[in-house]
Motif scaffolding. Sequence first.
Motif, short mmCIF file in Angstrom:
data_model
loop_
_atom_site.label_atom_id
_atom_site.label_comp_id
_atom_site.label_asym_id
_atom_site.label_seq_id
_atom_site.Cartn_x
_atom_site.Cartn_y
_atom_site.Cartn_z
N CYS A 1 0.84 -1.19 0.00
CA CYS A 1 0.00 0.00 0.00
C CYS A 1 0.88 1.24 0.00
O CYS A 1 1.67 1.46 0.91
CB CYS A 1 -0.93 0.02 1.21
N THR A 2 0.72 2.06 -1.04
CA THR A 2 1.44 3.33 -1.15
C THR A 2 0.46 4.47 -1.39
O THR A 2 0.81 5.49 -1.99
CB THR A 2 2.46 3.29 -2.30
N CYS B 1 1.01 5.73 4.50
CA CYS B 1 1.17 4.66 3.51
C CYS B 1 2.14 5.08 2.42
O CYS B 1 2.98 4.28 1.99
CB CYS B 1 -0.19 4.30 2.92
N GLY B 2 2.03 6.33 1.97
CA GLY B 2 2.95 6.79 0.95
C GLY B 2 4.37 6.91 1.46
O GLY B 2 5.34 6.47 0.81
N GLY C 1 5.48 3.20 2.66
CA GLY C 1 5.33 2.11 1.69
C GLY C 1 6.36 2.13 0.59
O GLY C 1 6.86 1.07 0.17
N ARG C 2 6.72 3.31 0.10
CA ARG C 2 7.64 3.39 -1.05
C ARG C 2 9.02 2.79 -0.77
O ARG C 2 9.55 2.07 -1.62
CB ARG C 2 7.74 4.83 -1.53
N VAL D 1 8.66 -0.89 -1.12
CA VAL D 1 8.52 -1.28 -2.52
C VAL D 1 9.90 -1.43 -3.16
O VAL D 1 10.18 -2.41 -3.88
CB VAL D 1 7.68 -0.24 -3.30
N GLN E 1 2.58 -1.52 -6.46
CA GLN E 1 1.99 -0.59 -5.52
C GLN E 1 0.47 -0.79 -5.56
O GLN E 1 -0.09 -1.07 -6.62
CB GLN E 1 2.34 0.84 -5.90
N PRO F 1 4.32 0.21 6.85
CA PRO F 1 3.89 -0.24 5.52
C PRO F 1 3.23 -1.63 5.57
O PRO F 1 3.69 -2.52 6.28
CB PRO F 1 5.19 -0.29 4.72
#
Length: 278
Positions: A110-111, A119-120, A123-124, A127, A140, A151
């Motif tokens: 989840c981004t 989340c952004g 999350g990145r 990833v 993503q 994340p």
Amino acid sequence: MLGTGFPAARLLLVEQPFPWGPEGLRTSRFDRKVAQALEKRAGKEGIRVQAIRRPGVSPEESRRRWAIADTRDDARSLRWGEYTDDAELLELPLDGSLGEADEEPLYLVCTHGKHDPCCGQRGRPLVIALSAARPDRVWQASHLGGCRFAPTVLTLPLGLMYGRVPPSAASDLVVATDRGLVVGPFLRGRIGLAPAVQAALAFAHEQLALPACSDVSPLSMQSIDAARVGVRVTSRRGRFEVTVERRRMTAADLTCGAPGLSWFLAHRGVAIEPVDSN
């Protein structure tokens, strides 16, 4: 985190490479009316719709991908297809009868920063770490729920959801997932099941020293009292009754996007006893 996987056991993944607004697919370059109709149609069959995109900058291609994932024990599968016009997906059979079968694990992270900035932000980096370990197997994803656990990672088609996974743990998570194993320290639960059942399975994996996802399966659930649930499971060591305690907890600042005082139900296994086969 236990018991916080969402209730749908099947998903329709829709590639939408451009920015997502707060409502994901509905607030993107995907046709909003089609997205609403697609979510309504899928929802009637118990299927959750997720927007997905490849890591990095996606080329502006006319053809995009869709996937149908089924995480149920007796129907576990992942199938891919392509579409050009958004409305094509309204005619897509949702029973998994179309598409090319995919036997390799898939990782959704989840981004969705427009839904919750946690989340952004968190999350990145994950990833990037997962992509280094498994190129082309990481996507993503729009909001997966439980933003406070960012994340968040969902592995398909096992259906195991993890939270608070640091990038440093990416390689270990990939190795375990390739072997069909459950990674206890980061486990949120197995999607498609009631919260108490998710917690019971996690407790059984730990207490019975059975690490494979296929080692333990749920049979039934019944309420014992207001604070406890009994979950019967079957495993390679036989059948067991797991007692799960649920408690209302208060907490502040559960997510980046919703600060302030709130509450949640916490689930945890407290006992496990063998069931007489007779």
